[in-house]
Write a protein that holds these residues in place. Sequence first.
Motif, PDB file in Angstrom:
ATOM      1  N   GLU A  93       0.801  24.847  13.939  1.00  0.00           N
ATOM      2  CA  GLU A  93      -0.556  24.923  14.475  1.00  0.00           C
ATOM      3  C   GLU A  93      -1.525  25.322  13.359  1.00  0.00           C
ATOM      4  O   GLU A  93      -1.138  25.906  12.346  1.00  0.00           O
ATOM      5  CB  GLU A  93      -0.621  25.962  15.597  1.00  0.00           C
ATOM      6  N   ARG A  94      -2.789  25.044  13.596  1.00  0.00           N
ATOM      7  CA  ARG A  94      -3.846  25.457  12.673  1.00  0.00           C
ATOM      8  C   ARG A  94      -3.771  26.969  12.469  1.00  0.00           C
ATOM      9  O   ARG A  94      -3.481  27.720  13.395  1.00  0.00           O
ATOM     10  CB  ARG A  94      -5.202  25.068  13.259  1.00  0.00           C
ATOM     11  N   ASN A  95      -3.986  27.420  11.266  1.00  0.00           N
ATOM     12  CA  ASN A  95      -3.994  28.825  10.835  1.00  0.00           C
ATOM     13  C   ASN A  95      -2.607  29.450  10.708  1.00  0.00           C
ATOM     14  O   ASN A  95      -2.508  30.632  10.390  1.00  0.00           O
ATOM     15  CB  ASN A  95      -4.895  29.690  11.723  1.00  0.00           C
ATOM     16  N   GLU A  96      -1.529  28.682  10.956  1.00  0.00           N
ATOM     17  CA  GLU A  96      -0.195  29.226  10.719  1.00  0.00           C
ATOM     18  C   GLU A  96       0.108  29.196   9.223  1.00  0.00           C
ATOM     19  O   GLU A  96      -0.402  28.353   8.486  1.00  0.00           O
ATOM     20  CB  GLU A  96       0.875  28.411  11.461  1.00  0.00           C
ATOM     21  N   VAL A  97       0.958  30.108   8.782  1.00  0.00           N
ATOM     22  CA  VAL A  97       1.383  30.155   7.383  1.00  0.00           C
ATOM     23  C   VAL A  97       2.363  29.011   7.124  1.00  0.00           C
ATOM     24  O   VAL A  97       3.345  28.866   7.849  1.00  0.00           O
ATOM     25  CB  VAL A  97       2.030  31.518   7.060  1.00  0.00           C
ATOM     26  N   PHE A  98       2.072  28.198   6.110  1.00  0.00           N
ATOM     27  CA  PHE A  98       2.972  27.096   5.782  1.00  0.00           C
ATOM     28  C   PHE A  98       3.714  27.317   4.473  1.00  0.00           C
ATOM     29  O   PHE A  98       4.616  26.571   4.124  1.00  0.00           O
ATOM     30  CB  PHE A  98       2.250  25.745   5.772  1.00  0.00           C
ATOM     31  N   GLY A  99       3.366  28.364   3.749  1.00  0.00           N
ATOM     32  CA  GLY A  99       4.021  28.649   2.487  1.00  0.00           C
ATOM     33  C   GLY A  99       3.325  29.793   1.774  1.00  0.00           C
ATOM     34  O   GLY A  99       2.518  30.509   2.372  1.00  0.00           O
ATOM     35  N   SER A 100       3.635  29.939   0.491  1.00  0.00           N
ATOM     36  CA  SER A 100       2.996  30.986  -0.304  1.00  0.00           C
ATOM     37  C   SER A 100       2.921  30.552  -1.759  1.00  0.00           C
ATOM     38  O   SER A 100       3.664  29.666  -2.201  1.00  0.00           O
ATOM     39  CB  SER A 100       3.760  32.307  -0.183  1.00  0.00           C
ATOM     40  N   VAL A 101       2.006  31.185  -2.474  1.00  0.00           N
ATOM     41  CA  VAL A 101       1.909  31.002  -3.921  1.00  0.00           C
ATOM     42  C   VAL A 101       2.081  32.369  -4.557  1.00  0.00           C
ATOM     43  O   VAL A 101       1.585  33.374  -4.051  1.00  0.00           O
ATOM     44  CB  VAL A 101       0.574  30.359  -4.371  1.00  0.00           C
ATOM     45  N   GLU A 102       2.816  32.363  -5.658  1.00  0.00           N
ATOM     46  CA  GLU A 102       3.031  33.598  -6.401  1.00  0.00           C
ATOM     47  C   GLU A 102       2.316  33.472  -7.733  1.00  0.00           C
ATOM     48  O   GLU A 102       2.515  32.504  -8.469  1.00  0.00           O
ATOM     49  CB  GLU A 102       4.521  33.824  -6.619  1.00  0.00           C
ATOM     50  N   ALA A 103       1.471  34.444  -8.003  1.00  0.00           N
ATOM     51  CA  ALA A 103       0.756  34.489  -9.268  1.00  0.00           C
ATOM     52  C   ALA A 103       1.253  35.710 -10.042  1.00  0.00           C
ATOM     53  O   ALA A 103       2.037  36.505  -9.524  1.00  0.00           O
ATOM     54  CB  ALA A 103      -0.745  34.575  -9.021  1.00  0.00           C
ATOM     55  N   VAL A 104       0.782  35.842 -11.251  1.00  0.00           N
ATOM     56  CA  VAL A 104       1.198  36.964 -12.077  1.00  0.00           C
ATOM     57  C   VAL A 104       0.891  38.291 -11.386  1.00  0.00           C
ATOM     58  O   VAL A 104       1.692  39.213 -11.416  1.00  0.00           O
ATOM     59  CB  VAL A 104       0.518  36.890 -13.465  1.00  0.00           C
ATOM     60  N   LYS A 105      -0.242  38.365 -10.681  1.00  0.00           N
ATOM     61  CA  LYS A 105      -0.633  39.637 -10.092  1.00  0.00           C
ATOM     62  C   LYS A 105      -0.352  39.797  -8.607  1.00  0.00           C
ATOM     63  O   LYS A 105      -0.447  40.909  -8.099  1.00  0.00           O
ATOM     64  CB  LYS A 105      -2.103  39.961 -10.374  1.00  0.00           C
ATOM     65  N   THR A 106      -0.009  38.737  -7.883  1.00  0.00           N
ATOM     66  CA  THR A 106       0.142  38.867  -6.431  1.00  0.00           C
ATOM     67  C   THR A 106       0.879  37.675  -5.817  1.00  0.00           C
ATOM     68  O   THR A 106       1.074  36.660  -6.473  1.00  0.00           O
ATOM     69  CB  THR A 106      -1.240  39.021  -5.758  1.00  0.00           C
ATOM     70  N   VAL A 107       1.243  37.827  -4.553  1.00  0.00           N
ATOM     71  CA  VAL A 107       1.752  36.719  -3.746  1.00  0.00           C
ATOM     72  C   VAL A 107       0.765  36.531  -2.603  1.00  0.00           C
ATOM     73  O   VAL A 107       0.322  37.505  -1.992  1.00  0.00           O
ATOM     74  CB  VAL A 107       3.162  37.013  -3.191  1.00  0.00           C
ATOM     75  N   SER A 108       0.410  35.291  -2.320  1.00  0.00           N
ATOM     76  CA  SER A 108      -0.577  35.007  -1.279  1.00  0.00           C
ATOM     77  C   SER A 108      -0.045  33.946  -0.323  1.00  0.00           C
ATOM     78  O   SER A 108       0.510  32.931  -0.758  1.00  0.00           O
ATOM     79  CB  SER A 108      -1.872  34.516  -1.932  1.00  0.00           C
ATOM     80  N   ASP A 109      -0.201  34.209   0.982  1.00  0.00           N
ATOM     81  CA  ASP A 109       0.193  33.228   1.987  1.00  0.00           C
ATOM     82  C   ASP A 109      -0.762  32.036   1.974  1.00  0.00           C
ATOM     83  O   ASP A 109      -1.939  32.176   1.656  1.00  0.00           O
ATOM     84  CB  ASP A 109       0.185  33.850   3.389  1.00  0.00           C
ATOM     85  N   LEU A 110      -0.239  30.889   2.375  1.00  0.00           N
ATOM     86  CA  LEU A 110      -1.022  29.664   2.525  1.00  0.00           C
ATOM     87  C   LEU A 110      -1.148  29.362   4.016  1.00  0.00           C
ATOM     88  O   LEU A 110      -0.149  29.315   4.728  1.00  0.00           O
ATOM     89  CB  LEU A 110      -0.314  28.504   1.823  1.00  0.00           C
ATOM     90  N   PHE A 111      -2.377  29.158   4.476  1.00  0.00           N
ATOM     91  CA  PHE A 111      -2.646  28.923   5.892  1.00  0.00           C
ATOM     92  C   PHE A 111      -3.037  27.470   6.118  1.00  0.00           C
ATOM     93  O   PHE A 111      -3.853  26.918   5.382  1.00  0.00           O
ATOM     94  CB  PHE A 111      -3.771  29.839   6.380  1.00  0.00           C
ATOM     95  N   LEU A 112      -2.484  26.874   7.159  1.00  0.00           N
ATOM     96  CA  LEU A 112      -2.761  25.482   7.495  1.00  0.00           C
ATOM     97  C   LEU A 112      -4.165  25.369   8.103  1.00  0.00           C
ATOM     98  O   LEU A 112      -4.435  25.974   9.134  1.00  0.00           O
ATOM     99  CB  LEU A 112      -1.703  24.999   8.486  1.00  0.00           C
ATOM    100  N   PRO A 113      -5.081  24.618   7.459  1.00  0.00           N
ATOM    101  CA  PRO A 113      -6.442  24.510   7.994  1.00  0.00           C
ATOM    102  C   PRO A 113      -6.547  23.635   9.240  1.00  0.00           C
ATOM    103  O   PRO A 113      -7.517  23.722   9.982  1.00  0.00           O
ATOM    104  CB  PRO A 113      -7.243  23.928   6.840  1.00  0.00           C
ATOM    105  N   VAL A 114      -5.551  22.779   9.467  1.00  0.00           N
ATOM    106  CA  VAL A 114      -5.467  21.942  10.671  1.00  0.00           C
ATOM    107  C   VAL A 114      -4.005  21.872  11.088  1.00  0.00           C
ATOM    108  O   VAL A 114      -3.113  21.993  10.251  1.00  0.00           O
ATOM    109  CB  VAL A 114      -6.015  20.507  10.442  1.00  0.00           C
ATOM    110  N   GLY A 115      -3.773  21.677  12.368  1.00  0.00           N
ATOM    111  CA  GLY A 115      -2.399  21.552  12.842  1.00  0.00           C
ATOM    112  C   GLY A 115      -1.806  20.203  12.493  1.00  0.00           C
ATOM    113  O   GLY A 115      -2.525  19.211  12.367  1.00  0.00           O
ATOM    114  N   GLY A 116      -0.476  20.179  12.346  1.00  0.00           N
ATOM    115  CA  GLY A 116       0.171  18.909  12.077  1.00  0.00           C
ATOM    116  C   GLY A 116       1.591  19.056  11.595  1.00  0.00           C
ATOM    117  O   GLY A 116       2.100  20.163  11.416  1.00  0.00           O
TER     118      GLY A 116
END
Length: 125
Positions: free
Chosen positions: A51-74
């Motif tokens: 669904e829209r706004n669900e977490v679909f993955g994450s990105v890890e950077a040198v300073k942090t890890v950030s969740d990725l949110f789906l802007p539309v469902g699918g």
Amino acid sequence: MNVPENLKYSSDHEWLRVEGDIAYIGITLYATEQLGDIVFVDVATEGETLERNEVFGSVEAVKTVSDLFLPVGGEILEFNTALEDNPGLLNSDPYGEGWIIKIKMTDEADMADLLDAKGYLAIIG
């Protein structure tokens, strides 16, 4: 700040490029600048329908890890496997070769809440 006019944007700093009922999703240049050098991209949801706004993955950077949110469902059709060997594509080409997933949208009405380039620029200052 590079904010392409042909994309839609979420307030979570994801972008969406629509081609029929297929959409490519990535993160914005602003997001990559805030994160710093991206060293790993994790998307374990390929083949799932979210669904829209669900977490679909994450990105890890040198300073942090950030969740990725789906802007539309699918249904998540494809993960950009180029990011496995070169996650830095998100930093160097976030709107092109640095796309993260390709999805088949379930409801185009989800796009109604997304921002155009001007609206996105307004929230990032």
